[in-house]
Design an enzyme around this catalytic site. Structure first.
Site, PDB file in Angstrom:
ATOM      1  N   TYR A 116       1.670  13.548  12.271  1.00  0.00           N
ATOM      2  CA  TYR A 116       1.511  12.955  10.922  1.00  0.00           C
ATOM      3  C   TYR A 116       0.511  13.740   9.921  1.00  0.00           C
ATOM      4  O   TYR A 116       0.771  13.231   9.030  1.00  0.00           O
ATOM      5  CB  TYR A 116      -0.185  12.317  12.191  1.00  0.00           C
ATOM      6  CG  TYR A 116      -1.255  11.322  10.820  1.00  0.00           C
ATOM      7  CD1 TYR A 116      -0.954  10.220  10.287  1.00  0.00           C
ATOM      8  CD2 TYR A 116      -2.626  12.163  10.755  1.00  0.00           C
ATOM      9  CE1 TYR A 116      -1.489   9.449   9.513  1.00  0.00           C
ATOM     10  CE2 TYR A 116      -2.980  10.788   9.663  1.00  0.00           C
ATOM     11  CZ  TYR A 116      -2.960  10.199   8.998  1.00  0.00           C
ATOM     12  OH  TYR A 116      -3.172   9.836   8.150  1.00  0.00           O
ATOM     13  N   ASN A 173      -0.206   2.408  -0.002  1.00  0.00           N
ATOM     14  CA  ASN A 173      -1.467   2.661   1.127  1.00  0.00           C
ATOM     15  C   ASN A 173      -0.175   2.716   3.178  1.00  0.00           C
ATOM     16  O   ASN A 173      -1.140   2.730   3.706  1.00  0.00           O
ATOM     17  CB  ASN A 173      -1.889   1.675   1.016  1.00  0.00           C
ATOM     18  CG  ASN A 173      -3.223   1.240   1.964  1.00  0.00           C
ATOM     19  OD1 ASN A 173      -3.658   1.845   2.501  1.00  0.00           O
ATOM     20  ND2 ASN A 173      -2.980  -0.148   2.986  1.00  0.00           N
ATOM     21  N   ARG A 219       4.489  -6.314   6.612  1.00  0.00           N
ATOM     22  CA  ARG A 219       4.983  -6.314   7.548  1.00  0.00           C
ATOM     23  C   ARG A 219       4.828  -7.544   8.208  1.00  0.00           C
ATOM     24  O   ARG A 219       5.622  -8.825   8.475  1.00  0.00           O
ATOM     25  CB  ARG A 219       5.232  -5.870   8.643  1.00  0.00           C
ATOM     26  CG  ARG A 219       6.369  -4.420   8.138  1.00  0.00           C
ATOM     27  CD  ARG A 219       6.433  -3.651   9.511  1.00  0.00           C
ATOM     28  NE  ARG A 219       5.039  -3.117  10.250  1.00  0.00           N
ATOM     29  CZ  ARG A 219       5.102  -1.946  10.716  1.00  0.00           C
ATOM     30  NH1 ARG A 219       6.132  -1.633  11.501  1.00  0.00           N
ATOM     31  NH2 ARG A 219       4.219  -1.889  11.233  1.00  0.00           N
ATOM     32  N   PRO A 256      -9.575  10.116   2.871  1.00  0.00           N
ATOM     33  CA  PRO A 256     -10.309   9.790   4.057  1.00  0.00           C
ATOM     34  C   PRO A 256     -10.064  10.698   4.605  1.00  0.00           C
ATOM     35  O   PRO A 256      -8.918  11.195   5.501  1.00  0.00           O
ATOM     36  CB  PRO A 256      -9.835   8.338   3.546  1.00  0.00           C
ATOM     37  CG  PRO A 256      -8.683   8.108   3.101  1.00  0.00           C
ATOM     38  CD  PRO A 256      -7.640   9.297   2.373  1.00  0.00           C
ATOM     39  N   GLY A 303     -13.978   3.862  10.444  1.00  0.00           N
ATOM     40  CA  GLY A 303     -13.820   3.129  12.125  1.00  0.00           C
ATOM     41  C   GLY A 303     -13.159   1.269  10.596  1.00  0.00           C
ATOM     42  O   GLY A 303     -13.175   1.285  10.195  1.00  0.00           O
ATOM     43  N   GLY A 304     -13.474   0.761  11.402  1.00  0.00           N
ATOM     44  CA  GLY A 304     -13.852  -0.618  11.198  1.00  0.00           C
ATOM     45  C   GLY A 304     -12.028  -0.896  10.846  1.00  0.00           C
ATOM     46  O   GLY A 304     -11.589  -2.127  10.544  1.00  0.00           O
ATOM     47  N   THR A 305     -10.818  -0.540  11.133  1.00  0.00           N
ATOM     48  CA  THR A 305      -9.394  -0.444  10.977  1.00  0.00           C
ATOM     49  C   THR A 305      -8.764  -0.565  12.431  1.00  0.00           C
ATOM     50  O   THR A 305      -9.375   0.280  13.875  1.00  0.00           O
ATOM     51  CB  THR A 305      -8.875  -0.127   9.859  1.00  0.00           C
ATOM     52  OG1 THR A 305      -8.714   1.470  10.549  1.00  0.00           O
ATOM     53  CG2 THR A 305      -9.980   0.048   9.007  1.00  0.00           C
ATOM     54  N   LYS A 313       1.261  13.930   5.467  1.00  0.00           N
ATOM     55  CA  LYS A 313      -0.191  13.766   4.769  1.00  0.00           C
ATOM     56  C   LYS A 313      -0.062  15.381   3.575  1.00  0.00           C
ATOM     57  O   LYS A 313      -0.250  15.212   2.051  1.00  0.00           O
ATOM     58  CB  LYS A 313      -0.716  13.373   5.140  1.00  0.00           C
ATOM     59  CG  LYS A 313      -1.396  12.139   5.820  1.00  0.00           C
ATOM     60  CD  LYS A 313      -1.180  10.716   4.779  1.00  0.00           C
ATOM     61  CE  LYS A 313      -1.375   9.114   6.221  1.00  0.00           C
ATOM     62  NZ  LYS A 313      -0.940   8.671   4.849  1.00  0.00           N
TER      63      LYS A 313
END
Length: 252
Positions: free
Chosen positions: A150, A84, A35, A180, A184-186, A154
């Site tokens: 959620y 994704n 987007r 997964p 982290g880190g997102t 999935k």
């Protein structure tokens, strides 16, 4: 070897960004879909002609069809689809959850994934090759408080992937579901907690979670197997995460 064309949704950040970069590093051409036009242009600026940035909200069925139909001729033959795009919203119990959050998760994680897949599958079947890689989650298998819709979305991704395998029997088209655990880190938790960075950071405090690059590597590995090999499901967790005991409520 013919250069692959890879279609990645949610490519402007997190898993999608890492997946796009992983395939581009191996010489693939990537249709980067998201987007955020600004972030896509930044990605394309870094990776050059290997990337075709495409602005699209996958939760809009008409936009999905029209955008895929309008892909440039040289980019229409998609070899690998990576579904994704997805999100989690809220962590409230079901009786307190925001219905708008539920609707947004269903529209993106279920309907968006299904419509993108349906738009690209006929071409793969006609060419007798292709690979659909869906990004699921361990939340589709293991329930947890607040996971409600959620986790259900999935679980859909998991079962849809298995049923696609059955439907595509004999076509040469492969299907993989990547599931997964904690990553982290997102911006995953920041989105879940409506932009509350402090609350999101608390989720990963004191842990060594998976990274987006770890997930990208699993996607690339599954897609790079010989044509006669189908990786059905990959479930991955960081070492710091494992399975919890069932909940027991005790009266005080």
């Amino acid at each position: 070897m013919t250069q692959q064309t890879v279609f990645v949704t949610g490519a402007s950040a997190g898993f999608g960004d890492a997946i796009a970069r992983r395939f581009a590093a191996e010489g693939a051409r990537v249709i980067a879909v998201a987007r955020s036009e600004d972030k896509l242009e930044k990605l394309a600026g870094e990776l050059g002609d290997a990337v075709l940035p495409v602005r699209l909200d996958v939760s809009d069925p008409d936009a999905v069809k029209n955008t895929i139909d309008a892909l440039p001729d040289g980019w229409k033959a998609v070899d690998v689809l990576v579904n994704n795009a997805g999100l989690a919203k809220g962590l409230e119990p079901a009786h307190k959850a925001d219905l708008d959050d539920w609707d947004q998760m269903i529209a993106t994680n279920v309907r968006g994934l299904a419509h993108v897949t349906r738009a690209l599958l006929p071409g793969m079947v006609e060419r007798g090759r292709g690979h659909v890689v869906n990004i699921g989650s361990i939340a589709g298998t293991y329930p947890y408080p607040g996971g409600n819709v959620y986790g259900a979305t999935k679980a859909f991704v998991h079962q849809f992937s298995l049923n696609l395998r059955s439907d595509l029997h004999g076509t040469g088209v492969r299907v993989t579901n990547i599931e997964p655990g904690m990553v982290g880190g997102t911006d995953f938790s920041k989105v879940r907690f409506a932009g509350d960075q402090a609350k999101a950071d608390k989720v990963y405090e004191g842990t060594t979670p998976l990274t987006a690059e770890d997930v990208a590597e699993s996607v690339y590995w599954a897609a790079s197997q010989p044509a006669h090999v189908n990786i059905n499901v990959i479930e991955l967790m960081p070492v710091v995460q494992s399975f919890s005991a069932l909940q027991i409520y005790r009266e005080s």
